[in-house]
Design a protein around this motif. Structure first.
Motif, PDB file in Angstrom:
ATOM      1  N   PRO A  22       0.780  -1.236   0.000  1.00 48.16           N
ATOM      2  CA  PRO A  22       0.000   0.000   0.000  1.00 48.16           C
ATOM      3  C   PRO A  22       0.811   1.285   0.000  1.00 48.16           C
ATOM      4  N   ARG A  23       1.826   1.375   0.833  1.00 40.93           N
ATOM      5  CA  ARG A  23       2.606   2.614   0.917  1.00 40.93           C
ATOM      6  C   ARG A  23       3.396   2.842  -0.369  1.00 40.93           C
ATOM      7  N   LEU A  24       3.928   1.769  -0.914  1.00 42.66           N
ATOM      8  CA  LEU A  24       4.682   1.874  -2.160  1.00 42.66           C
ATOM      9  C   LEU A  24       3.756   2.301  -3.297  1.00 42.66           C
ATOM     10  N   ALA A  55      -5.384   3.023  -4.981  1.00 43.41           N
ATOM     11  CA  ALA A  55      -6.661   2.693  -4.336  1.00 43.41           C
ATOM     12  C   ALA A  55      -6.667   1.252  -3.808  1.00 43.41           C
ATOM     13  N   LYS A  56      -6.130   0.330  -4.594  1.00 40.22           N
ATOM     14  CA  LYS A  56      -6.069  -1.071  -4.178  1.00 40.22           C
ATOM     15  C   LYS A  56      -4.882  -1.350  -3.270  1.00 40.22           C
ATOM     16  N   GLY A  57      -3.880  -0.471  -3.314  1.00 43.00           N
ATOM     17  CA  GLY A  57      -2.677  -0.684  -2.524  1.00 43.00           C
ATOM     18  C   GLY A  57      -1.779  -1.757  -3.094  1.00 43.00           C
TER      19      GLY A  57
END
Length: 290
Positions: A22-24, A55-57
């Motif tokens: 997600p953060r990446l 949005a999906k991470g």
């Protein structure tokens, strides 16, 4: 946790995976790369980001099975997780700094070769979303080795397929297609080439003949991704540059491709040995591991 959500083989030796990060995914930009470490003591493998979805991470990676470490990555299955996925690393493509007016005036042409076709996709997708015109030239030895054809048809203005044997599209290499398009009246403002080093060298020579600026990606030279190991050193404009922290994209006119190709062979013997002794071991489920 860097869980693999989907996995599909695009060709017998090229694997695409969607990975939970997600953060990446939130921070990623076109042109950047990440580093995958399958197990705690596995080799660090740099891979250009082939897509990302904030949005999906998730981020998408495409890996060609060449040596032991790339085979190890491709042996993982959905539900399992990599030990580490680090990124985004490197400098984003410079066009993301262009104004809407500048982008609207541009007509990019991308030359994509082999597995280098995958990292072209997020760049074309971004340009499409921001109003720039794009043509994409995909090259492969034959039709069975073509990847991302359907994906590009949705995001580029014109797609040109080239195969060495003529089994699909134009018979010949991508640089020949570029010359053909220009001869027929196409007015491109910039060339972007991503693929084998030798392809990028000849793409640069062709762009120079046509009077077009060209950007190339030297991601294949990286090892640790921080500039500390020095393996990514390359001469650009007569100066030593570090691909992982100052690239991976550079002005193709300034790159010493012959030196870069010699650097790629530095560890050939060691890589061949590891590939010969590599055995895919059964995986222990990694769900729940960070």
């Amino acid at each position: 946790m860097y869980r693999i959500l989907t996995k599909v083989f695009l060709t017998p030796n090229i694997c695409r995976m969607e990975v939970e990060a997600p953060r990446l995914a939130k921070a990623a930009r076109p042109g950047q790369f990440l580093i995958v470490r399958a197990e705690e003591k596995s080799e660090r493998i740099p891979l250009t980001i082939s897509d990302y979805d904030a949005a999906k991470g998730t981020v998408t990676i495409v890996t060609q099975m060449i040596g032991a470490s790339s085979k190890e990555i491709c042996a993982y299955e959905p539900g399992e997780a990599f030990a580490d996925v680090v990124g985004p690393l490197g400098v984003p493509s410079d066009f993301i700094g262009m104004s809407p007016e500048e982008l609207a005036s541009q007509h990019f042409v991308f030359i994509a070769g082999g597995v280098g076709t995958a990292p072209v996709y997020p760049q074309v997708k971004w340009l499409h979303e921001h109003g720039a015109k794009t043509d994409v030239i995909i090259g492969a030895r034959n039709r069975d080795l073509l990847i991302y054809v359907d994906e590009f048809r949705k995001v580029c203005d014109n797609l040109h397929i080239c195969t060495d044997d003529g089994s699909e599209g134009f018979k010949g290499v991508g640089t020949a297609m570029l010359e053909k398009l220009v001869a027929e009246g196409a007015e491109f403002t910039r060339v972007v080439a991503i693929g084998p080093m030798i392809m990028m060298k000849f793409a640069t020579l062709t762009a120079k003949k046509l009077g077009l600026p060209i950007t190339v990606s030297l991601n294949s030279l990286m090892v640790d991704g921080t500039g500390m190991c020095g393996a990514c050193r390359v001469t650009v404009g007569g100066k030593t540059r570090f691909v992982c922290v100052e690239g991976p994209e550079f002005d193709g006119y300034l790159v010493d491709f012959d030196e870069a190709m010699r650097r790629q062979t530095m560890y050939k013997a060691e890589e061949q040995h590891e590939n010969e002794v590599f055995v895919v071991e059964p995986h222990v489920c990694k769900i729940g591991r960070g």
